[in-house]
Design a protein around this motif. Sequence first.
Motif, PDB file in Angstrom:
ATOM      1  N   GLU A   1       1.506  -9.642  -9.563  1.00  0.00           N
ATOM      2  CA  GLU A   1       2.250  -8.416  -9.256  1.00  0.00           C
ATOM      3  C   GLU A   1       1.329  -7.403  -8.583  1.00  0.00           C
ATOM      4  N   ARG A   2       0.122  -7.257  -9.133  1.00  0.00           N
ATOM      5  CA  ARG A   2      -0.826  -6.300  -8.580  1.00  0.00           C
ATOM      6  C   ARG A   2      -1.216  -6.683  -7.152  1.00  0.00           C
ATOM      7  N   ARG A   3      -1.496  -7.963  -6.935  1.00  0.00           N
ATOM      8  CA  ARG A   3      -1.903  -8.408  -5.606  1.00  0.00           C
ATOM      9  C   ARG A   3      -0.767  -8.263  -4.600  1.00  0.00           C
TER      10      ARG A   3
ATOM     11  N   GLU B   1      -5.419 -16.580   3.811  1.00  0.00           N
ATOM     12  CA  GLU B   1      -5.218 -16.304   2.385  1.00  0.00           C
ATOM     13  C   GLU B   1      -6.516 -15.859   1.719  1.00  0.00           C
ATOM     14  N   ILE B   2      -7.616 -16.536   2.046  1.00  0.00           N
ATOM     15  CA  ILE B   2      -8.910 -16.181   1.455  1.00  0.00           C
ATOM     16  C   ILE B   2      -9.325 -14.787   1.887  1.00  0.00           C
ATOM     17  N   ARG B   3      -9.145 -14.473   3.154  1.00  0.00           N
ATOM     18  CA  ARG B   3      -9.494 -13.131   3.637  1.00  0.00           C
ATOM     19  C   ARG B   3      -8.657 -12.071   2.930  1.00  0.00           C
ATOM     20  N   GLY B   4      -7.378 -12.351   2.769  1.00  0.00           N
ATOM     21  CA  GLY B   4      -6.514 -11.405   2.069  1.00  0.00           C
ATOM     22  C   GLY B   4      -6.898 -11.237   0.618  1.00  0.00           C
ATOM     23  N   ASP B   5      -7.226 -12.352  -0.040  1.00  0.00           N
ATOM     24  CA  ASP B   5      -7.645 -12.296  -1.441  1.00  0.00           C
ATOM     25  C   ASP B   5      -8.891 -11.431  -1.605  1.00  0.00           C
ATOM     26  N   LEU B   6      -9.841 -11.571  -0.688  1.00  0.00           N
ATOM     27  CA  LEU B   6     -11.071 -10.792  -0.776  1.00  0.00           C
ATOM     28  C   LEU B   6     -10.793  -9.301  -0.624  1.00  0.00           C
ATOM     29  N   ARG B   7      -9.931  -8.946   0.324  1.00  0.00           N
ATOM     30  CA  ARG B   7      -9.604  -7.525   0.519  1.00  0.00           C
ATOM     31  C   ARG B   7      -8.945  -6.949  -0.735  1.00  0.00           C
ATOM     32  N   VAL B   8      -7.974  -7.679  -1.263  1.00  0.00           N
ATOM     33  CA  VAL B   8      -7.277  -7.210  -2.468  1.00  0.00           C
ATOM     34  C   VAL B   8      -8.250  -7.101  -3.644  1.00  0.00           C
ATOM     35  N   TRP B   9      -9.139  -8.076  -3.782  1.00  0.00           N
ATOM     36  CA  TRP B   9     -10.096  -8.085  -4.892  1.00  0.00           C
ATOM     37  C   TRP B   9     -10.993  -6.857  -4.846  1.00  0.00           C
ATOM     38  N   PHE B  10     -11.537  -6.545  -3.673  1.00  0.00           N
ATOM     39  CA  PHE B  10     -12.423  -5.388  -3.564  1.00  0.00           C
ATOM     40  C   PHE B  10     -11.674  -4.077  -3.787  1.00  0.00           C
TER      41      PHE B  10
END
Length: 252
Positions: free
Chosen positions: A204-206, A105-114
């Motif tokens: 929604e965006r993520r 989840e953290i790895r995915g969050d970082l990718r989406v954030w960038f």
Amino acid sequence: MKNSGAPDAPDDLVPLTRKKKDGTTYYRRPALEAEIRRALLRPMQELVPGSAPVSNECLLYFLRNFQPNGGRSPTYEAILLEFLKRVDQRAIKRTGGIHSDRRTEIRGDLRVWFIDKIANHSDLLDVFEFAFNRAIKGKIIDAIRRYQTRDSIEIPASAFSSGDEDGEDDGSEAIAARSNLHRRTHAETMLELRDALDQLSDKERRALVATEYLKVDQKEAGRMVGVSARRIRQLLESAYDKLDAMKKGAEK
């Protein structure tokens, strides 16, 4: 110079603008500026892994400031994937001691954030050009703390259900029909996504970035966003409705 396919001159670097807490502006190290100027003399395709790899900060500079065709060229996407791979490697290294689901989840969050911040030209990325190693460490630690806090008061996935517990129908056909997904190409979706990001909620965006850009399934998207797969379907349906409404409004 943003959104340009090529620079006007090697010395014309886009300045950082974000201010620190003390009121001074973030800046690039002289060594980084020299590296960027050298890279500007090379074809962009040489920035991906090769005999002379560039730093994370240098890759980020190009991702932020040179987006031929709106960032939808094969070379640009290759640079983006290389940058995200490096971010992922940092996340893997620093999250080795936590549960595998949370690590994903953290790895995915970082990718989406960038992806989100690059697409929106956010000045938050100035911090990463200033000191990437320190900034990414802080970002990962913040993500770990956020999940640790959430885990202590986590709402079960069943709380997101619509009350229909019969069967495992994922509803994808109904969503596709209502959102014209079958007639929407990936390129069209990404074009609309860039214009509509501000109209979507954070989740929604993520959810949309995870399924459309990262191409993960809804179960994996749920892990990345921190909700159930059923909730991801609801978020996608809402996001597509907003995209369609925006498209219809633009056609009037």
